[in-house]
Design a protein around this motif. Structure first.
Motif, short mmCIF file in Angstrom:
data_model
loop_
_atom_site.label_atom_id
_atom_site.label_comp_id
_atom_site.label_asym_id
_atom_site.label_seq_id
_atom_site.Cartn_x
_atom_site.Cartn_y
_atom_site.Cartn_z
N ARG A 22 0.89 -1.17 0.00
CA ARG A 22 0.00 0.00 0.00
C ARG A 22 0.92 1.21 0.00
O ARG A 22 2.09 1.11 0.36
CB ARG A 22 -0.96 -0.01 1.19
N ARG A 23 0.37 2.34 -0.40
CA ARG A 23 1.19 3.53 -0.46
C ARG A 23 1.69 3.91 0.93
O ARG A 23 1.10 3.55 1.94
CB ARG A 23 0.41 4.70 -1.07
N GLU A 77 -9.71 5.01 3.15
CA GLU A 77 -9.46 4.96 1.72
C GLU A 77 -8.00 4.60 1.43
O GLU A 77 -7.70 3.80 0.54
CB GLU A 77 -9.80 6.33 1.11
N TRP A 78 -7.07 5.16 2.21
CA TRP A 78 -5.65 4.84 2.06
C TRP A 78 -5.42 3.37 2.43
O TRP A 78 -4.66 2.66 1.77
CB TRP A 78 -4.81 5.75 2.95
N GLU A 81 -6.50 0.82 -0.34
CA GLU A 81 -5.82 0.90 -1.64
C GLU A 81 -4.57 0.01 -1.62
O GLU A 81 -3.73 0.12 -0.74
CB GLU A 81 -5.41 2.35 -1.92
N ARG A 82 -4.48 -0.86 -2.61
CA ARG A 82 -3.34 -1.79 -2.68
C ARG A 82 -2.79 -1.82 -4.10
O ARG A 82 -3.54 -1.70 -5.07
CB ARG A 82 -3.76 -3.21 -2.33
N MET A 92 -3.89 -2.33 -9.35
CA MET A 92 -4.12 -1.46 -8.21
C MET A 92 -5.61 -1.41 -7.93
O MET A 92 -6.41 -1.18 -8.83
CB MET A 92 -3.60 -0.05 -8.47
N THR A 93 -5.98 -1.68 -6.68
CA THR A 93 -7.38 -1.61 -6.29
C THR A 93 -7.55 -0.42 -5.36
O THR A 93 -6.75 -0.21 -4.45
CB THR A 93 -7.84 -2.90 -5.58
N THR A 94 -8.60 0.36 -5.60
CA THR A 94 -8.90 1.52 -4.78
C THR A 94 -10.39 1.57 -4.50
O THR A 94 -11.17 0.91 -5.18
CB THR A 94 -8.49 2.84 -5.49
N GLY A 95 -10.76 2.37 -3.54
CA GLY A 95 -12.17 2.65 -3.30
C GLY A 95 -12.75 1.94 -2.11
O GLY A 95 -12.47 0.77 -1.88
N THR A 99 -15.39 0.04 -5.76
CA THR A 99 -14.06 -0.49 -6.00
C THR A 99 -13.65 -0.23 -7.44
O THR A 99 -14.41 -0.48 -8.37
CB THR A 99 -14.02 -2.00 -5.72
#
Length: 187
Positions: A22-23, A77-78, A81-82, A92-95, A99
């Protein structure tokens, strides 16, 4: 049921996961500063106002509550996110509510660049610029990557390295995992 899917669920059986991250938490620095500053302003103004203005004080406290909830949402949210890199693609998955899955094949990568600002050197993050043949992809700029040197080296190996050695290493890793699984079953 309501939790976002794990990024590994989007991978094919033939893919080998190389990186899953993750970021860096530093991407929340501005949001943290903003939330703390605005909440402090709401609290200070609330205490400065005379008691006769209780309605405005209540509104300020509700604004502060809204700011806390907004910041909590940004952290969630952070957290969900991966970024997963396999031997075949970037995923990259977000949301939280909706998603979004971003994907770019490794074979499209033509150039890699990573940048480390001064603060990134201190805290341990950087930015990866992934250039591809043709149009700009969804994952062309990945900011706040933890350990960007390792990420850069690994992606360089995947994109430009010897495919035969990678396949041998992958089959060796699979054999080691199978051996460990059989020991657990027996023992």
């Amino acid at each position: 049921m309501f939790a976002p899917r794990d990024p590994d669920e989007y991978l094919l059986d033939t893919e080998r996961r190389v990186i899953r991250i993750r970021r860096h938490w530093a991407c929340l620095t501005w949001e943290t500063f903003e939330a703390v500053a605005l909440i402090a302003v709401c609290v200070m103004v609330s205490y400065i106002l005379p008691p006769a203005m209780w309605m405005v004080q209540n509104i300020l406290w509700y604004v502060a509550l809204f700011l806390v909830l907004r910041y909590a949402y940004q952290v969630i949210e952070w957290w969900v996110e991966r970024l997963v890199v396999t031997d075949k693609r970037f995923v990259m998955t977000t949301g939280v509510w909706t998603t979004q899955v971003l994907m770019m094949p490794i074979t499209k990568v033509t150039d890699l660049t990573y940048e480390r600002p001064f603060l990134g050197r201190i805290l341990g993050y950087g930015t990866m610029v992934v250039e591809s043949a043709g149009q700009i992809q969804a994952l062309n700029r990945i900011e706040y990557l933890p350990k960007p040197e390792e990420f850069y080296d690994t992606i360089s190996e995947l994109v430009f390295g010897d495919k035969q050695k990678q396949a041998e290493r992958f089959s060796m890793i699979k054999a080691q995992r199978a051996a460990r699984r059989s020991k657990k079953v027996i023992g």
